[in-house]
Design a protein around this motif. Structure first.
Motif, mmCIF file in Angstrom:
data_model
loop_
_atom_site.group_PDB
_atom_site.id
_atom_site.type_symbol
_atom_site.label_atom_id
_atom_site.label_comp_id
_atom_site.label_asym_id
_atom_site.label_seq_id
_atom_site.Cartn_x
_atom_site.Cartn_y
_atom_site.Cartn_z
ATOM 1 N N SER A 71 31.857 -51.449 -21.853
ATOM 2 C CA SER A 71 31.312 -52.684 -21.279
ATOM 3 C C SER A 71 30.027 -52.404 -20.511
ATOM 4 O O SER A 71 29.066 -53.187 -20.563
ATOM 5 N N LYS A 90 27.217 -51.839 -22.975
ATOM 6 C CA LYS A 90 26.765 -53.120 -23.534
ATOM 7 C C LYS A 90 25.912 -53.884 -22.531
ATOM 8 O O LYS A 90 24.941 -54.559 -22.904
ATOM 9 N N TYR A 92 22.455 -52.031 -22.647
ATOM 10 C CA TYR A 92 21.640 -52.019 -23.863
ATOM 11 C C TYR A 92 21.773 -53.281 -24.720
ATOM 12 O O TYR A 92 21.118 -53.389 -25.757
ATOM 13 N N GLY A 93 22.612 -54.218 -24.299
ATOM 14 C CA GLY A 93 22.697 -55.501 -24.987
ATOM 15 C C GLY A 93 23.056 -55.381 -26.459
ATOM 16 O O GLY A 93 23.946 -54.610 -26.845
ATOM 17 N N LYS A 94 22.335 -56.118 -27.293
ATOM 18 C CA LYS A 94 22.633 -56.143 -28.722
ATOM 19 C C LYS A 94 22.358 -54.805 -29.400
ATOM 20 O O LYS A 94 22.849 -54.558 -30.514
ATOM 21 N N SER A 95 21.589 -53.971 -28.743
ATOM 22 C CA SER A 95 21.298 -52.658 -29.333
ATOM 23 C C SER A 95 22.485 -51.713 -29.248
ATOM 24 O O SER A 95 22.502 -50.675 -29.913
ATOM 25 N N THR A 134 25.882 -50.819 -30.322
ATOM 26 C CA THR A 134 26.824 -51.130 -31.397
ATOM 27 C C THR A 134 27.768 -49.955 -31.612
ATOM 28 O O THR A 134 27.512 -48.830 -31.156
ATOM 29 N N PHE A 151 27.399 -47.254 -29.010
ATOM 30 C CA PHE A 151 27.014 -48.201 -27.955
ATOM 31 C C PHE A 151 25.869 -47.675 -27.080
ATOM 32 O O PHE A 151 25.752 -48.026 -25.909
#
Length: 370
Positions: free
Chosen positions: A305, A308, A311-314, A316, A321
């Motif tokens: 979490s 995320k 780095y947001g949408k980047s 994965t 992640f």
């Protein structure tokens, strides 16, 4: 905070400052809350307006003492004996909240037959001490039964191997006479504090304990906090409005250094900073820092979490992640190591912001020389 972590599963305060207003008694020890946490102290005053009794245990008379109903001057560093004396009083006189203790603590759990405490071994050690390693091997400390989830229990609290009986025997030495000898607290004053706490605890009342670095900075700070946790569990003051243990923290120092965080080895939320070499991949990091039980068994969810959020949408699953983008620790980058590097001529300068370490930190002579 291992004292709270050992007791409750996570090393954080069990309550919020606002909830102090609901307490029937507040014991402040290891802190001058009125001076060091004046904004939070308003909730102590709210409780006092409701009729709560405020107790301040401190070697010196401060503004907190002046606003308390009871001030207890105590010898510095003797807090374990003082709290242990209250525990002894509560157990010996059967003043503990029995229903709470039986159903919401591990007091009824039965320890293995090969477990022994210092009284059993007569050498000052619990069972499992390894002299060569200078550490305990804790296999004998387990419960009888099927692990932590299904231990054998004695709901009468009479089995000699149950946790309650071991606790009772361990604290039997903490008599009022011992409290007076070690702490310098007269028996009458000690009795007044013990009676006040007991009267403010039970099915329809709760008491809270507040502490700060007056406990944590002792070499035995963990044990002081652990003792306070035991007392609050015996009185049924954990997990209920107005009860709990409040660790008072400074925004810019202790709490800020862990929550923001400013410490080099911690990520937000008390997550450990990755180590170079041994933790080069996300899976290796999670394997190293995820225990099997307790809140921290959710470390993968906490950590991913955070990645995320960074780095947001980047972030994965395909790129772990963004784990590779996080810096990794390669050495001890703590403040003292910097000082040693300066003293050895390895560091030419340092920006100090928000502190005067040559006055307010340990070994000021070394700091000035460096």
């Amino acid at each position: 905070m291992p004292g709270l972590g050992t007791s409750f599963g996570r090393g954080g305060a069990t309550t919020a400052q606002q909830d102090l207003a609901n307490a029937d008694c507040i014991l402040i020890e290891g802190s001058s809350m009125a001076e060091a946490h004046p904004v939070g102290f308003r909730w102590v005053m709210k409780a006092k307006e409701r009729g709560a009794t405020i107790i301040h245990v401190d070697p010196r008379f401060s503004r907190t003492s002046a606003l308390a109903n009871i001030w207890v001057p105590i010898r510095a560093g003797s807090d374990i004996t003082f709290l242990g004396g209250i525990i002894h009083h509560v157990i010996e006189n059967e003043l503990f909240f029995r229903d709470y203790v039986v159903h919401y603590t591990n007091a009824s759990c039965i320890l293995r037959d090969d477990y022994g405490d210092p009284e059993d071994n007569a050498d000052g050690y619990f069972s499992g001490w390894n002299e060569n390693r200078r550490a305990y091997e804790m296999e004998s400390w387990q419960y009888k039964g099927e692990g932590l989830s299904y231990p054998e229990r004695d709901l009468t609290l009479q089995d000699p191997q149950c946790v309650f009986q071991k606790l009772k025997r361990h604290f039997a030495r903490y008599t009022p006479k011992m409290v007076e000898k070690v702490c310098g607290v007269p028996p009458a004053l000690f009795q007044k504090v013990a009676d006040t706490l007991v009267r403010a605890s039970g099915p329809d009342k709760t008491a809270a304990i507040c502490y700060a670095v007056g406990w944590t900075q002792h070499s035995k700070g963990v044990q002081i906090i652990r003792t306070a946790s035991i007392l609050q569990l015996l009185l049924g003051n954990i997990g209920r409005p107005g009860g709990g243990i409040l660790a008072l923290r400074g925004h810019a120092s202790i709490q800020g250094s862990t929550d923001i965080p400013t410490l080099y080895d911690i990520l937000p939320g008390y997550l450990a900073m990755p180590q170079g070499g041994d933790e080069e991949t996300l899976q290796k990091y999670l394997d190293a820092h995820t225990p099997k039980t307790g809140l921290w068994s959710n470390t993968p969810a906490y950590f991913i979490s955070l990645l995320k959020a960074y780095y947001g949408k980047s972030a994965t699953g395909e790129n772990d992640f963004g784990y590779d983008w996080l810096p990794k620790i390669t050495a001890d980058h703590s403040f003292f190591e910097y000082l040693y590097d300066m003293a050895d001529g390895k560091m030419e300068g340092m920006f100090l912001i928000g502190q005067n370490s040559a006055v307010g930190a340990p070994n000021t002579r070394l700091q000035r020389r460096s």
